[in-house]
Write a protein that holds these residues in place. Structure first.
Motif, short mmCIF file in Angstrom:
data_model
loop_
_atom_site.label_atom_id
_atom_site.label_comp_id
_atom_site.label_asym_id
_atom_site.label_seq_id
_atom_site.Cartn_x
_atom_site.Cartn_y
_atom_site.Cartn_z
N ALA A 71 -6.60 -9.37 -3.40
CA ALA A 71 -5.29 -9.80 -2.90
C ALA A 71 -5.44 -10.76 -1.73
O ALA A 71 -4.72 -11.76 -1.64
CB ALA A 71 -4.47 -8.57 -2.48
N VAL A 76 -2.55 -13.21 0.12
CA VAL A 76 -1.58 -12.36 0.81
C VAL A 76 -1.85 -12.41 2.31
O VAL A 76 -2.99 -12.53 2.75
CB VAL A 76 -1.61 -10.90 0.31
N LYS A 77 -0.80 -12.33 3.10
CA LYS A 77 -0.91 -12.43 4.56
C LYS A 77 -0.59 -11.13 5.28
O LYS A 77 -0.71 -11.06 6.50
CB LYS A 77 0.01 -13.54 5.07
N ILE A 79 -0.66 -6.60 4.69
CA ILE A 79 -0.99 -5.44 3.86
C ILE A 79 -0.29 -4.23 4.44
O ILE A 79 -0.36 -3.97 5.64
CB ILE A 79 -2.52 -5.20 3.81
N ARG A 154 3.12 -13.62 1.37
CA ARG A 154 3.09 -12.52 0.41
C ARG A 154 2.42 -11.28 1.00
O ARG A 154 1.60 -11.38 1.92
CB ARG A 154 2.38 -12.94 -0.86
N THR A 155 2.75 -10.13 0.43
CA THR A 155 2.30 -8.83 0.93
C THR A 155 1.64 -8.05 -0.20
O THR A 155 2.02 -8.16 -1.37
CB THR A 155 3.48 -8.02 1.50
N LEU A 156 0.65 -7.24 0.18
CA LEU A 156 0.09 -6.23 -0.72
C LEU A 156 0.50 -4.87 -0.20
O LEU A 156 0.27 -4.55 0.97
CB LEU A 156 -1.44 -6.33 -0.76
N SER A 186 4.21 -11.14 -4.24
CA SER A 186 3.60 -10.00 -3.57
C SER A 186 3.13 -8.98 -4.61
O SER A 186 3.56 -9.00 -5.77
CB SER A 186 4.59 -9.34 -2.61
N GLN A 187 2.25 -8.09 -4.17
CA GLN A 187 1.64 -7.14 -5.08
C GLN A 187 1.86 -5.71 -4.62
O GLN A 187 1.95 -5.44 -3.43
CB GLN A 187 0.13 -7.41 -5.19
N ARG A 265 3.46 -6.87 -9.79
CA ARG A 265 3.82 -8.12 -9.12
C ARG A 265 5.33 -8.14 -8.86
O ARG A 265 6.11 -7.78 -9.73
CB ARG A 265 3.41 -9.31 -9.97
#
Length: 270
Positions: A71, A76-77, A79, A154-156, A186-187, A265
């Motif tokens: 990720a 992604v930025k 978590i 985006r986030t995980l 994001s995930q 997703r």
């Protein structure tokens, strides 16, 4: 602490190919007990290995490490680690996070968050981490929603070993909240108990009907689509062990067949 103890035992008693990579978990175990576990007898460790969950935990730890690394490589930025407990990914991967400018939010029940902050406050690699108490059996999660909406990319969202202990309706509501809040792309990654496998596990307090899903891939995909998330990958726990622990499927240990793991997703928010 049960999972923490197992991870520590696996990090010192297993051969390299089956070793648990969570080497920081030792800091959550009192010194005297840590010494006892480090010097556990061969018979004691062999008895633990007879439980199919034992090696699944090793594979699951490695799996979420992979999910995290992939990720971050995907851009992604932030978590969010839901049910972070004694998990140490926020600190084991601190160099990677600082290099890529990734923020981490650790979430768990209030008492678990307080205990974790006491332990990690002395660590140099924790400046990129924030903490938020959360109860997934609540009706809404306004503080988490606010945090997510203020992230730049985006986030995980990781939820390892969490869903079996959350009420079915509440967990579905939480997934829908994530789908409507997360930035597009994001995930979400989590594991769940399959219907009919240890259905009583997690049934206590406000969790009267613990979250479970059926075995059919089409049903699992349809469930998540109804909650605004696209299924990208599905893997059974026995498949995971065979993939990440070469040779373990040939041992005398029975395969752990109760769980499945999904990677999803989000596409709702731009």
């Amino acid at each position: 602490m049960f999972v923490a103890r197992l991870r520590y035992i696996q990090s010192v008693h297993e051969p390299p190919e089956w070793r648990n990579p969570d080497t920081l978990v030792r800091h959550f175990i009192p010194f005297v007990e840590r010494c006892r576990l480090a010097w556990a007898s061969h018979q004691d460790v062999s008895t633990l290995r007879e439980n199919p969950f034992y090696y699944y935990l090793v594979a699951r730890t490695k799996y979420y490490d992979q999910v995290l690394n992939e990720a971050v490589a995907d851009g992604v930025k932030s978590i969010v680690n839901i049910g972070c407990g004694t998990d140490t990914r926020a600190y084991r991967f601190s160099d990677l996070f600082r290099h890529r400018g990734v923020r981490v939010l650790e979430c768990d029940q209030p008492e678990a968050i307080r205990a974790k902050k006491r332990i990690v406050q002395r660590w140099q690699q924790s400046q990129h981490v924030e903490y938020l108490p959360i109860d997934l059996n609540a009706d809404t999660w306004p503080e988490l929603v606010y945090w997510l909406k203020n992230q730049p990319g985006r986030t995980l969202v990781l939820m390892e070993g969490v869903s079996p202990y959350i009420d079915d309706v509440s967990f579905g509501r939480f997934l829908s909240q994530l789908a409507g809040t997360l930035a597009a792309g994001s995930q979400v990654a989590y594991d769940f108990k399959i219907e009919g496998a240890h259905d009583d596990l997690g049934r206590e307090g406000r969790t009267q009907r613990p979250f479970r899903l059926p075995t059919a891939s089409a049903d699992i995909a349809a469930f998540h689509e109804a909650h605004g998330l696209q299924l990208e990958r599905l893997e059974r726990s026995c498949e995971l062990c065979a993939r990440l622990l070469p040779g373990v499927e040939k041992s005398a240990v029975s395969s752990f067949t109760q769980d499945a793991l999904v990677r999803l997703r989000a596409s709702s928010r731009t």
